[in-house]
Design an enzyme around this catalytic site. Structure first.
Site, short mmCIF file in Angstrom:
data_model
loop_
_atom_site.label_atom_id
_atom_site.label_comp_id
_atom_site.label_asym_id
_atom_site.label_seq_id
_atom_site.Cartn_x
_atom_site.Cartn_y
_atom_site.Cartn_z
N GLY A 8 0.85 -1.19 0.00
CA GLY A 8 0.00 0.00 0.00
C GLY A 8 0.88 1.24 0.00
O GLY A 8 2.02 1.22 -0.51
N SER A 9 0.36 2.32 0.60
CA SER A 9 1.06 3.62 0.53
C SER A 9 2.44 3.58 1.20
O SER A 9 3.46 3.81 0.56
CB SER A 9 0.20 4.70 1.19
OG SER A 9 -1.10 4.64 0.69
N GLY A 11 4.06 0.97 2.56
CA GLY A 11 4.87 -0.18 2.15
C GLY A 11 5.62 0.13 0.87
O GLY A 11 6.83 -0.16 0.74
N ASN A 102 -0.17 3.47 12.71
CA ASN A 102 -0.55 4.66 13.45
C ASN A 102 -1.27 4.24 14.73
O ASN A 102 -1.81 3.14 14.81
CB ASN A 102 -1.53 5.43 12.56
CG ASN A 102 -1.44 6.92 12.78
OD1 ASN A 102 -0.75 7.38 13.69
ND2 ASN A 102 -2.14 7.66 11.95
N LYS A 181 1.21 11.73 19.18
CA LYS A 181 0.56 11.70 17.87
C LYS A 181 -0.90 11.24 18.02
O LYS A 181 -1.80 11.76 17.36
CB LYS A 181 1.34 10.78 16.93
CG LYS A 181 0.94 10.99 15.49
CD LYS A 181 1.86 10.31 14.50
CE LYS A 181 1.29 10.50 13.09
NZ LYS A 181 1.61 9.41 12.21
N ASN A 185 -4.25 13.32 17.04
CA ASN A 185 -5.25 12.69 16.19
C ASN A 185 -6.64 12.72 16.86
O ASN A 185 -7.63 13.06 16.21
CB ASN A 185 -4.80 11.24 15.90
CG ASN A 185 -5.68 10.57 14.87
OD1 ASN A 185 -6.87 10.43 15.08
ND2 ASN A 185 -5.10 10.18 13.75
N ASN A 199 -9.46 20.30 8.03
CA ASN A 199 -8.85 20.56 9.35
C ASN A 199 -9.06 22.01 9.78
O ASN A 199 -9.40 22.29 10.94
CB ASN A 199 -7.36 20.23 9.33
CG ASN A 199 -7.12 18.73 9.21
OD1 ASN A 199 -8.08 17.94 9.21
ND2 ASN A 199 -5.87 18.32 9.12
#
Ligand code: NAP
Length: 302
Positions: A8-9, A11, A102, A181, A185, A199
């Protein structure tokens, strides 16, 4: 050998940079169907500043028998434990697993699934997204902190990351970084989903932000991560201002009908509060509202 699970992104972002630096990389894909489409695509493509580069990295399925000494786990938090359980018979004694997930909670699940391995946690500010299958855009340069709460000695392969141009530091307190983090979040992402805004839109809700920050500070202090609580509210406002035009990752997931990592973010924070018998009404109300919002859209709560 770097075994990388998940094309994915993140990886792709990691595998392509390691491969480009001449390091041995082996991708692990979920099954034969994914492997066949990967082979048809001819490799992983990284798009950096509108330049496309394809890398013919070799790949295998999760069921392959090759032993694994070093695993880069680049799947979502909710897929991590199951993937490692599947790989457990291939992990040699003393194998190392680098966890890019995450939030918090998946790291413990992975450690339980692979007791023979050393787990190294990462917290990254890099950004990437999938433009198409096996094609990833490197959207935001950033930094990655790595650490192991059980063993402060850095691994020798940090040199590989330097060689690959992956900006990083070894952290002696990675848990506080992950908690900080997570707190950022929790203060930002759920509200962007509930108010359906970018945001920057949260600047219209200063009172809600202030209540959440004060409860998150209480939680961080109670969990023994007071350094992660310092100036939290200022940091939240700074992140909101710096990313005002962006939709948060949770907003993107929810609006596109994708499963979110809520259980490893706000869900984890609320469970930790409960474990410490802390009553945090705003955080708990936010969690309940987010769960019902996701549930109404048919998205899972875990
Ligand atoms: P992603 O693009 O969805 O990629 C996850 C990959 O894991 C997918 O390719 C998926 O395979 C693969 N996967 C899941 N289970 C698997 C299994 N059992 N065997 C083989 N492959 C498996 O996710 P991501 O954006 O890279 O995020 C990964 C983690 O990094 C998340 O915790 C995220 O919050 C964190 N993170 C991401 C970014 C970012 O900018 N993207 C930044 C910081 C942190 P399929 O393709 O077959 O579905």
């Amino acid at each position: 050998m770097w075994h990388v699970l998940g094309a994915g992104s993140l990886g792709t972002l990691w595998a392509t940079r390691l491969f480009r630096a001449g390091l041995p990389v082996q991708l692990i894909l979920r099954d034969q169907t994914r492997l066949t489409s990967y082979l048809q695509s001819g490799g992983l493509t990284l798009i950096e500043q509108a330049q496309k580069q394809k890398f013919p990295i070799s790949a295998q399925t999760i069921g392959h028998l090759q032993p694994i000494e070093r695993l880069l786990l680049a799947c979502k938090a909710y897929d991590a434990a199951e993937a490692v359980t599947q790989l457990a018979p291939r992990l040699v004694n003393g194998a190392e697993i680098l966890l890019l997930q995450n939030g918090l909670g998946s790291q413990d699940e992975v450690a339980r699934a692979a007791p023979q391995a050393r787990c190294i946690f990462a917290s990254s500010t890099e950004g990437a997204f999938r433009q198409a299958d096996f094609q990833v855009v490197f959207a935001g340069h950033g930094h990655t902190w790595l650490g192991d709460p059980l063993d402060l000695q850095p691994p020798a392969w940090l040199e590989d990351l330097r060689q690959a141009g992956i900006a990083h530091d070894w952290s002696l307190d990675i848990l506080s970084r992950l908690w900080r983090k997570l707190a950022l979040n929790c203060a930002i992402n759920p509200l962007t989903v509930l108010h359906d805004c970018r945001n920057g839109g949260l600047l219209e809700y200063p009172a809600q932000l202030a209540c959440l920050c004060s409860e998150l500070i209480e939680l961080l202090n109670r969990c023994g991560h007071s350094s992660a609580a310092e100036d939290l509210q200022d940091d939240v406002l700074q992140v909101i201002q710096a990313t005002a035009a962006n939709f948060s990752s949770m907003h993107q997931d929810a609006s596109q009908g994708r499963r979110t990592e809520i259980a490893y973010l706000l869900g984890y924070a609320c469970s930790a509060a409960q474990r410490h018998q802390l009553v945090l009404p705003h955080l708990q109300d936010l969690h309940a509202r987010l769960l019902s919002h996701l549930g109404a859209r048919g998205l899972p709560s875990h």
